[in-house]
Design a protein around this motif. Structure first.
Motif, PDB file in Angstrom:
ATOM      1  N   GLY A   1       0.828  -1.189   0.000  1.00 13.92           N
ATOM      2  CA  GLY A   1       0.000   0.000   0.000  1.00 13.92           C
ATOM      3  C   GLY A   1       0.863   1.239   0.000  1.00 13.92           C
ATOM      4  O   GLY A   1       2.085   1.181   0.170  1.00 13.92           O
TER       5      GLY A   1
ATOM      6  N   ASP B   1      -3.565   3.591   8.294  1.00 13.68           N
ATOM      7  CA  ASP B   1      -2.590   3.945   7.262  1.00 13.68           C
ATOM      8  C   ASP B   1      -2.434   5.458   7.140  1.00 13.68           C
ATOM      9  O   ASP B   1      -2.385   6.020   6.041  1.00 13.68           O
TER      10      ASP B   1
ATOM     11  N   ASP C   1      -3.052  -6.164   2.890  1.00 11.11           N
ATOM     12  CA  ASP C   1      -2.723  -5.968   1.488  1.00 11.11           C
ATOM     13  C   ASP C   1      -3.117  -7.164   0.638  1.00 11.11           C
ATOM     14  O   ASP C   1      -3.535  -7.006  -0.506  1.00 11.11           O
TER      15      ASP C   1
ATOM     16  N   ARG D   1     -10.202  -0.368  -1.486  1.00  9.44           N
ATOM     17  CA  ARG D   1      -8.957   0.374  -1.710  1.00  9.44           C
ATOM     18  C   ARG D   1      -8.297  -0.138  -2.979  1.00  9.44           C
ATOM     19  O   ARG D   1      -8.296  -1.340  -3.247  1.00  9.44           O
TER      20      ARG D   1
ATOM     21  N   ASP E   1      -4.577   0.081  -4.965  1.00 10.35           N
ATOM     22  CA  ASP E   1      -3.165   0.463  -4.927  1.00 10.35           C
ATOM     23  C   ASP E   1      -2.633   0.451  -6.355  1.00 10.35           C
ATOM     24  O   ASP E   1      -2.628  -0.598  -7.019  1.00 10.35           O
TER      25      ASP E   1
ATOM     26  N   SER F   1      -2.565   5.063  -3.414  1.00  8.39           N
ATOM     27  CA  SER F   1      -3.690   4.311  -2.858  1.00  8.39           C
ATOM     28  C   SER F   1      -4.910   5.214  -2.787  1.00  8.39           C
ATOM     29  O   SER F   1      -4.850   6.312  -2.221  1.00  8.39           O
TER      30      SER F   1
ATOM     31  N   ARG G   1      -8.863   5.155  -1.446  1.00  6.61           N
ATOM     32  CA  ARG G   1      -9.697   4.365  -0.544  1.00  6.61           C
ATOM     33  C   ARG G   1     -11.021   5.074  -0.284  1.00  6.61           C
ATOM     34  O   ARG G   1     -11.062   6.306  -0.130  1.00  6.61           O
TER      35      ARG G   1
END
Length: 672
Positions: A17, A91, A142, A209, A211, A220, A222
């Motif tokens: 990510g 994150d 991930d 999400r 990436d 990324s 989201r």
């Protein structure tokens, strides 16, 4: 769960990510890491965090039955609050509500995470405002996939799924959760009446999400949303919460040959509806008291960082420069003053808050026993456009029209830590830090009511400021580990709910307080000083048996000064001195795993005057897992197996509310 060691010396850190790797200096501070295996047995994230004694949820109950406004979290039992004194990020994006600071925990199912870090101590440096007692950094998974489906007593059902997969060069990660429960009645025995109803719940959340690789960096994108509806334990009282968030993050991991960086923007919207009632003395009925039918709020922010890691003859040096800004706006929209079978007054109150800062962080590792880390930060905060308008619903004329003066200020915070490896698996560390937490929109502008107790807002609140020092020792062997930490912390201008009157009576701003109720106001009530000790032990006794135990002792006391002298010498509300956990995992045969977890906590108080005593409580949870295949597990669990009555609240008339009774559940977990 483990104490984080110094980071390995890697020439290249690969991230999936868009996130920077953990900072080299984190290992000099008190950091506890929960990985995916630690989170898997827990269906709710706050329950997973509660396995660490140093984590203080505002009340003893979990998000399964807690009102959204009480889902605040703090690290260490210094002074828990509904707003929380800990910053929670996913994150890098704040998860705390933009209006109230609390966390709607089910918006982040445990299945969606690869792990998390709990960093104790005030969060200067990259964390900034809100990380008063520390920060909880969540890491979204991930890759891989997991599906957990379960049913439980009292109509409980839960279905959660999370998965990551590649679609060409793009990695997609998705999460979904649905949970429902008929709930339990918190007031039990002869004191319960027709007014007491179950804490039922229905919750839905989803997130996705993407990436996207862009040259050597990753971008990324989201999006997430959640919605919940829950009973409040009293007839006519309910709470609903909803929200959504969007974020965009671009990051490039640093290497000795190149500069690393992160750029992030996010936006979060939330809404809360919360109705409250007055309770008859015999608890036979309730009367509508307040209807907060909407609390729309929006938060948005930006952050950016540059990081450089260099290795030379003097060791490894890492530095980070960064800046961030957060903005919140929102208001409470409500009806109150119930007379003659109808609400007679309306209220709209709210405003805007903002905080922006710059920081520098650095760490030096001599490639030997020493690790030194520190940071310096400057922030500017502002409360603006605050207003409270109350009107007579029959005439439309204002009964109260206040405009709050703008308030602003600057805060400089810093932290410094050192760690030294002693050999034979031992290490010593010491740290000092300062930090601050601005008041939330909820604390500044939203009055609220619980039963017959009223709490007034206070638009004049100043930010809380914390100073702390700590020292720790750790030992890690082949099959065992032990850590110990002592700390001292002081919070100045602590925001607490201060009792200013008892009902029955009429208070001009708050309205009528009925018999058996009190009137409180949020105030900067002097100073809270706390001294504490934390112990954590792990032992893999054999290949099939592992044991764990942890203890937290925190003696927190209030000095109310001249503003609240009645609080001097008392303990903050909801702050126990002692808490302890113990557990074991036993695998008697390859397919069967048996687990037991015990938690004990000393008494705590439900109010600022320490008059409402919540007695000490101990609970035991059991869990059995049977591996149907390498990718499928059947499990059964018994929470609060001895059906202990755990007091979580108490009214002014001595009526106690309790946590969940014994609950049996079964489920299946699929993973790949």
């Amino acid at each position: 769960m483990l104490q984080v060691p110094p980071p390995p010396q890697l020439s290249e850190v690969v991230v999936t990510g868009a996130r920077l790797p953990p900072a080299a200096g984190e290992a000099a501070f008190s950091v506890i890491r929960l990985d995916e295996a630690d989170l898997a047995p827990q269906q709710r994230l706050d329950e997973a965090l509660a396995t660490v004694p140093a984590v203080s949820l505002f009340r003893r109950t979990s998000s399964l039955s807690a009102n959204p406004t009480t889902q605040g979290i703090s690290l260490r039992a210094i002074a828990p609050s509904g707003a929380g004194r800990t910053l929670v990020t996913l994150d890098g994006v704040p998860v705390n509500d933009p209006f109230g600071g609390w966390v709607i925990w089910s918006q982040v199912p445990t299945e969606s995470l690869s792990g998390l870090d709990l960093i104790h101590g005030s969060g200067a440096g990259p964390y900034g405002a809100g990380a008063l007692t520390g920060v909880i950094q969540l890491r979204e998974r991930d890759m891989g996939a997991v599906l957990d489906a379960s049913v439980a007593e009292r109509g409980g059902a839960r279905l959660a799924a999370a998965a990551g997969t590649d679609a060409g060069p793009v990695r997609l990660v998705g999460t979904a959760l649905y949970e429902t429960s008929d709930g339990y009645v918190p007031v039990r025995g002869p004191e319960a009446g027709a007014a007491d109803t179950p804490l039922d719940l229905e919750f839905l959340s989803a997130a996705v999400r993407a990436d996207i690789p862009v040259a050597a960096a990753v971008v990324s994108l989201r999006a997430s949303a959640f919605e919940e509806d829950r009973g409040s334990g009293l007839a006519g009282a309910r709470a609903t919460a909803s929200g959504n968030s969007l974020s965009a993050t671009a990051a490039l991991a640093p290497t000795p040959e190149r500069l690393g960086w992160r750029l992030q923007a996010w936006r979060r919207e939330s809404d809360l509806a919360n109705s409250s009632v007055a309770v008859a003395p015999d608890r036979s009925s309730t009367t509508p008291a307040n209807d907060q039918y909407a609390t729309p709020a929006t938060g948005w922010g930006l952050n950016a960082a540059l990081r450089r890691t260099a290795v030379s003859g003097v060791g490894r040096v890492e530095w980070e420069l960064g800046a961030d800004a957060r903005f919140n706006e929102g208001e409470t929209q409500e009806l109150f003053r119930y007379l003659g079978g109808a609400f007679t007054r309306g209220r709209i109150a709210g405003g805007e808050t903002s905080v922006a800062g710059v920081y520098v962080e650095g760490a030096w590792d001599d490639s030997g026993p020493w690790l030194v880390a520190g940071g310096l930060r400057w922030d500017a905060w502002e409360n603006a456009n605050g207003r409270r308008l109350e009107t007579d619903l029959a005439t439309g004329l204002p009964t109260l029209d206040e405009t709050d003066p703008e308030r602003s200020g600057e805060v400089v915070s810093a932290r410094l830590a050192v760690r030294r490896e002693l050999g034979s698996g031992q290490a010593l560390r010491a740290a000092a830090y300062t930090g601050f937490r601005p008041a939330t929109l909820n604390e500044l502008h939203r009055p609220f009511r619980v039963g017959n107790d009223l709490t007034e807002a206070n638009a004049a609140l100043e930010p809380e400021r914390l100073t702390g020092v700590e020292a720790g020792w750790s030992w890690t062997g082949d099959r065992a580990s032990l850590t110990a930490t002592v700390f001292w912390t002081e919070i100045e201008d602590a925001i607490v709910n201060v009792t200013i009157g008892e009902g029955p009576g009429v208070f001009p701003r708050a309205g009528f307080v009925p018999a058996g109720g009190v009137l409180r106001q949020r105030q900067n009530a002097g100073t809270i000083e706390a001294t504490g000790l934390e112990l954590d032990a792990r032992w893999d006794a054999s290949d099939v048996l592992s044991l764990r135990a942890a203890l937290s002792a925190t003696d927190a006391r209030v000095d109310g000064g001249s503003d609240a002298p009645q609080l001097t010498g008392l303990r903050p509300a909801q702050a126990p001195i002692w808490s302890a956990t113990a557990g074991l995992d036993w695998r008697p045969i390859d397919r069967l795993t048996l687990s037991a977890d015990l938690r004990w906590e000393s008494r705590r108080f439900d109010d600022d005057l320490n008059s409402r005593v919540l007695e000490a409580a101990a609970t035991a949870d059991l869990r059995a897992e049977w591996a149907l295949s390498p990718n499928a597990t059947l499990w059964a669990a018994a929470d609060n197996v001895f059906d202990e009555e755990v007091e979580v609240s108490e009214t002014a008339t001595g009526v106690a509310g309790f946590g969940p009774p014994r609950t049996l559940g079964v489920g299946v977990r699929l993973s790949r």
